[in-house]
Design an enzyme around this catalytic site. Structure first.
Site, PDB file in Angstrom:
ATOM      1  N   HIS A 307       0.855  -1.201   0.000  1.00 24.90           N
ATOM      2  CA  HIS A 307       0.000   0.000   0.000  1.00 24.90           C
ATOM      3  C   HIS A 307       0.883   1.241   0.000  1.00 24.90           C
ATOM      4  O   HIS A 307       1.943   1.246   0.618  1.00 24.90           O
ATOM      5  CB  HIS A 307      -0.898   0.007   1.252  1.00 24.90           C
ATOM      6  N   ASP A 364      -8.034  -5.113  -0.376  1.00 27.33           N
ATOM      7  CA  ASP A 364      -8.489  -5.977  -1.475  1.00 27.33           C
ATOM      8  C   ASP A 364      -8.155  -7.440  -1.287  1.00 27.33           C
ATOM      9  O   ASP A 364      -8.620  -8.289  -2.045  1.00 27.33           O
ATOM     10  CB  ASP A 364      -7.860  -5.481  -2.786  1.00 27.33           C
TER      11      ASP A 364
HETATM   12  C1  SDX Z   1      -6.134   0.174  -3.097  1.00 28.49           C
HETATM   13  O1  SDX Z   1      -4.299   4.633  -2.076  1.00 28.49           O
HETATM   14  C2  SDX Z   1      -5.255   4.017  -1.495  1.00 28.49           C
HETATM   15  O2  SDX Z   1      -5.703   4.392  -0.410  1.00 28.49           O
HETATM   16  C3  SDX Z   1      -5.833   2.842  -2.253  1.00 28.49           C
HETATM   17  C4  SDX Z   1      -6.873   2.008  -1.545  1.00 28.49           C
HETATM   18  C5  SDX Z   1      -8.141   2.787  -1.296  1.00 28.49           C
HETATM   19  O3  SDX Z   1      -8.867   2.425  -0.376  1.00 28.49           O
HETATM   20  O4  SDX Z   1      -8.457   3.694  -2.109  1.00 28.49           O
HETATM   21  O5  SDX Z   1      -6.353   1.563  -0.311  1.00 28.49           O
HETATM   22  C6  SDX Z   1      -7.277   0.798  -2.377  1.00 28.49           C
HETATM   23  O6  SDX Z   1      -5.870   0.532  -4.206  1.00 28.49           O
HETATM   24  C7  SDX Z   1      -5.294  -0.836  -2.368  1.00 28.49           C
HETATM   25  C8  SDX Z   1      -4.072  -1.321  -3.214  1.00 28.49           C
HETATM   26  C9  SDX Z   1      -4.569  -2.399  -4.167  1.00 28.49           C
HETATM   27  N1  SDX Z   1      -3.500  -2.768  -5.115  1.00 28.49           N
HETATM   28  C10 SDX Z   1      -2.870  -3.952  -5.019  1.00 28.49           C
HETATM   29  O7  SDX Z   1      -3.083  -4.784  -4.145  1.00 28.49           O
HETATM   30  C11 SDX Z   1      -1.880  -4.209  -6.154  1.00 28.49           C
HETATM   31  C12 SDX Z   1      -0.591  -4.804  -5.590  1.00 28.49           C
HETATM   32  N2  SDX Z   1       0.112  -3.767  -4.840  1.00 28.49           N
HETATM   33  C13 SDX Z   1       1.136  -3.010  -5.505  1.00 28.49           C
HETATM   34  O8  SDX Z   1       0.959  -2.834  -6.849  1.00 28.49           O
HETATM   35  C14 SDX Z   1       1.631  -1.803  -4.698  1.00 28.49           C
HETATM   36  O9  SDX Z   1       1.852  -2.246  -3.437  1.00 28.49           O
HETATM   37  C15 SDX Z   1       0.771  -0.550  -4.661  1.00 28.49           C
HETATM   38  C16 SDX Z   1       0.397  -0.094  -6.017  1.00 28.49           C
HETATM   39  C17 SDX Z   1      -0.446  -0.791  -3.847  1.00 28.49           C
HETATM   40  C18 SDX Z   1       1.614   0.540  -3.980  1.00 28.49           C
HETATM   41  O10 SDX Z   1       2.682   0.775  -4.791  1.00 28.49           O
HETATM   42  P1  SDX Z   1       3.770   1.905  -4.437  1.00 28.49           P
HETATM   43  O11 SDX Z   1       3.413   2.628  -3.195  1.00 28.49           O
HETATM   44  O12 SDX Z   1       4.009   2.711  -5.672  1.00 28.49           O
HETATM   45  O13 SDX Z   1       5.033   1.070  -4.053  1.00 28.49           O
HETATM   46  P2  SDX Z   1       6.095   0.546  -5.080  1.00 28.49           P
HETATM   47  O14 SDX Z   1       5.420  -0.012  -6.288  1.00 28.49           O
HETATM   48  O15 SDX Z   1       7.115   1.613  -5.261  1.00 28.49           O
HETATM   49  O16 SDX Z   1       6.727  -0.693  -4.251  1.00 28.49           O
HETATM   50  C19 SDX Z   1       7.792  -0.508  -3.325  1.00 28.49           C
HETATM   51  C20 SDX Z   1       8.555  -1.821  -3.379  1.00 28.49           C
HETATM   52  C21 SDX Z   1       9.024  -2.182  -4.799  1.00 28.49           C
HETATM   53  O17 SDX Z   1      10.143  -3.013  -4.648  1.00 28.49           O
HETATM   54  P3  SDX Z   1      11.652  -2.356  -4.852  1.00 28.49           P
HETATM   55  O18 SDX Z   1      11.644  -1.646  -6.198  1.00 28.49           O
HETATM   56  O19 SDX Z   1      11.801  -1.390  -3.677  1.00 28.49           O
HETATM   57  O20 SDX Z   1      12.606  -3.520  -4.783  1.00 28.49           O
HETATM   58  O21 SDX Z   1       7.697  -2.901  -2.963  1.00 28.49           O
HETATM   59  C22 SDX Z   1       7.523  -3.816  -4.047  1.00 28.49           C
HETATM   60  C23 SDX Z   1       7.897  -3.053  -5.324  1.00 28.49           C
HETATM   61  O22 SDX Z   1       8.340  -3.967  -6.323  1.00 28.49           O
HETATM   62  N3  SDX Z   1       6.098  -4.193  -4.050  1.00 28.49           N
HETATM   63  C24 SDX Z   1       5.638  -5.422  -4.291  1.00 28.49           C
HETATM   64  C25 SDX Z   1       4.237  -5.324  -4.138  1.00 28.49           C
HETATM   65  N4  SDX Z   1       3.901  -4.068  -3.823  1.00 28.49           N
HETATM   66  C26 SDX Z   1       5.051  -3.358  -3.776  1.00 28.49           C
HETATM   67  N5  SDX Z   1       6.267  -6.565  -4.635  1.00 28.49           N
HETATM   68  C27 SDX Z   1       5.470  -7.653  -4.817  1.00 28.49           C
HETATM   69  N6  SDX Z   1       4.111  -7.644  -4.671  1.00 28.49           N
HETATM   70  C28 SDX Z   1       3.469  -6.508  -4.334  1.00 28.49           C
HETATM   71  N7  SDX Z   1       2.143  -6.501  -4.193  1.00 28.49           N
END
Ligand code: SDX
Length: 428
Positions: A307, A364
């Site tokens: 998140h 989710d």
């Molecule tokens: C919602 O914003 C809100 O409030 C949203 C929400 C709401 O109520 O409105 O809460 C609802 O959208 C919840 C999120 C639902 N999405 C997912 O579950 C999709 C999977 N999650 C990711 O795509 C990610 O965690 C996000 C999009 C939710 C957040 O992404 P960020 O903040 O941009 O973080 P990032 O992509 O920069 O990740 C940081 C690190 C990275 O690794 P490094 O480059 O540091 O090595 O964490 C890793 C990412 O690769 N990472 C994951 C991951 N999420 C982040 N690795 C594997 N699986 C994951 N799910």
């Protein structure tokens, strides 16, 4: 003496005020930065940028706190009705008994949708995604209620538009479900409450009276409340940005649905179920899929994990996980998908990759398991997220309009070609 921030740029020092929120959150007010220094800030994805001050929802990512107008989500989810929460988000205070009764009565008498909306479905091919259908129908409202096109016309118009959207959204969602099944739609029943009515329109049939199951109603009520608002998330920011151009509320909410559709945002609840199904089909080897999620060369991410704000547990995920257990138990469902979800969660929470990056289950991760248990097909999950998020989007839009905020228009750092003369086609 209030705190300030000093920027030393070149030979100049610029000082900017620091604004402090109710929970002591601090922001550097740089609204005069470009005018005084020529500099802009740069923050792709707005990870460190506050777009507004807001009194609607407070989230603490570090402490796993979520409050609507100061009330903790744990209390609200277990003690309030969804319309009570919608009123709270929109008006800023919990309604009295009389205020809630008046609000419910008004919503009840705006649930019908113009009969012509049925023809929308004839234009869609079979298998059209429900989120695209929802976006279409929401923007169609602007044609049926043209007085809403001018958001300045009157406070009463704005209020009526909010009531119409809250009242008609369940009817639209139920229509989408019925057309997906090829069944005749079930019309709203004014004798039923908001959530009961939605379930009756969705799972009832013209051939028989729907028997309201309090377990289903309670689960749906809680899920809608847990999705009702989440401060400046991607879709709420979209609703605000569209609203800042003085576009009407129907167009702004339709844009919010578009943003929510993305698999990184609300679309994740559908992707979580598809992921869990894939893991089950693949033999249930959760470690194999965790390794894929950690592999930088593999585009696979663990859907429902991580998140932007929560670097601790998403408090909604905790509540939903508990509800999933309760509902499946009450319904006597032994869902292997839930077992896989729990195994995946346990494995991830003890894996250094996820621990270092503070990746926890989000709203989710478990919600789809309940939606499925209630009988919704997976393509409907994100539409259900939109149904819950509607009051939050409208509260954000209302707040922006009330404050007369300027049109949102971020700046950029240009990295394209420097000036060059045009070359006519026959000289290239
Ligand atoms: C919602 O914003 C809100 O409030 C949203 C929400 C709401 O109520 O409105 O809460 C609802 O959208 C919840 C999120 C639902 N999405 C997912 O579950 C999709 C999977 N999650 C990711 O795509 C990610 O965690 C996000 C999009 C939710 C957040 O992404 P960020 O903040 O941009 O973080 P990032 O992509 O920069 O990740 C940081 C690190 C990275 O690794 P490094 O480059 O540091 O090595 O964490 C890793 C990412 O690769 N990472 C994951 C991951 N999420 C982040 N690795 C594997 N699986 C994951 N799910």
């Amino acid at each position: 003496m209030s705190e300030t921030a000093k920027f030393i740029l070149g030979n100049e020092t610029y000082e900017f005020p620091v604004i402090v929120g109710t929970e002591n959150e601090k922001g550097i007010d740089i609204s005069t930065l470009r005018g005084s220094s020529g500099y802009v800030t740069y923050d792709v994805g707005y990870k460190n940028t506050g777009a507004t001050q807001s009194a609607i929802t407070y989230i603490s990512g570090e402490e796993g706190i979520l409050r609507y107008r100061g009330y903790n989500i744990e209390e609200i989810a277990n003690k309030a009705s969804f319309l009570e929460v919608a009123y709270l988000l929109l008006e800023g205070e919990l309604p009295s008994k009389e205020e809630l009764a008046k609000f419910e009565n008004e919503i009840t008498h705006h649930t019908l949708v113009n009969e012509k909306f049925k023809f929308v479905f004839d234009a869609f091919p079979n298998g059209a995604h429900p989120m695209g259908q929802l976006m279409t129908m929401l923007s169609m409202f602007s044609a049926y209620y043209p007085e809403a096109l001018n958001p300045h016309r009157s406070e009463e118009d704005r209020r009526l538009t909010i009531v119409r959207l809250l009242a008609k959204m369940p009817t639209l969602v139920a229509m989408i479900m019925k057309f997906k099944q090829g069944h005749p739609i079930v019309y709203p029943n004014n004798k039923l409450g908001y959530v009961e009515n939605f379930l009756a329109m969705t799972f009832g049939h013209v051939t028989e009276e729907y028997v309201v199951d309090p377990v289903f109603v309670s689960a749906m009520n809680k899920l809608l409340i847990l999705h009702a608002d989440h401060e400046q998330n991607c879709s709420a920011s979209t609703v605000r940005l569209v609203g800042s151009s003085h576009a009407n509320l129907y167009a702004s909410v339709s844009a919010g649905v578009a943003a929510l559709w993305g698999p990184l945002h609300g679309g994740a609840n559908q992707k979580v179920l598809e992921m869990l199904e894939a893991i089950k089909e693949d033999g249930g080897d959760t470690q194999k899929w965790l390794n894929k999620a950690k592999d930088k060369n593999d585009p696979f991410r663990l859907m429902g994990f991580g998140h932007r704000v929560y670097k601790n547990f998403d408090p909604r995920a905790k509540i939903i996980k508990k509800s999933a257990d309760e509902i499946l138990d009450k319904m006597g469902i032994d869902d292997p998908i839930l077992d896989i979800a729990k195994q995946l969660e346990q494995a991830a929470l003890s894996d250094p990759y996820f621990i270092e990056r503070k990746l926890f289950p989000n709203v989710d991760f478990y919600s789809g398991i309940i939606y499925r248990a209630l009988g919704f097909p997976v393509e409907m999950f994100t539409v259900l997220f939109a149904l819950g998020r509607l009051p939050g989007w409208m509260a954000q839009w209302k707040e922006l309009r009330a404050e007369g905020q300027p049109i949102g228009r971020p700046r950029q750092i240009y990295t394209g070609a420097a000036e060059r003369p045009f070359v006519e086609i026959d000289k290239r």
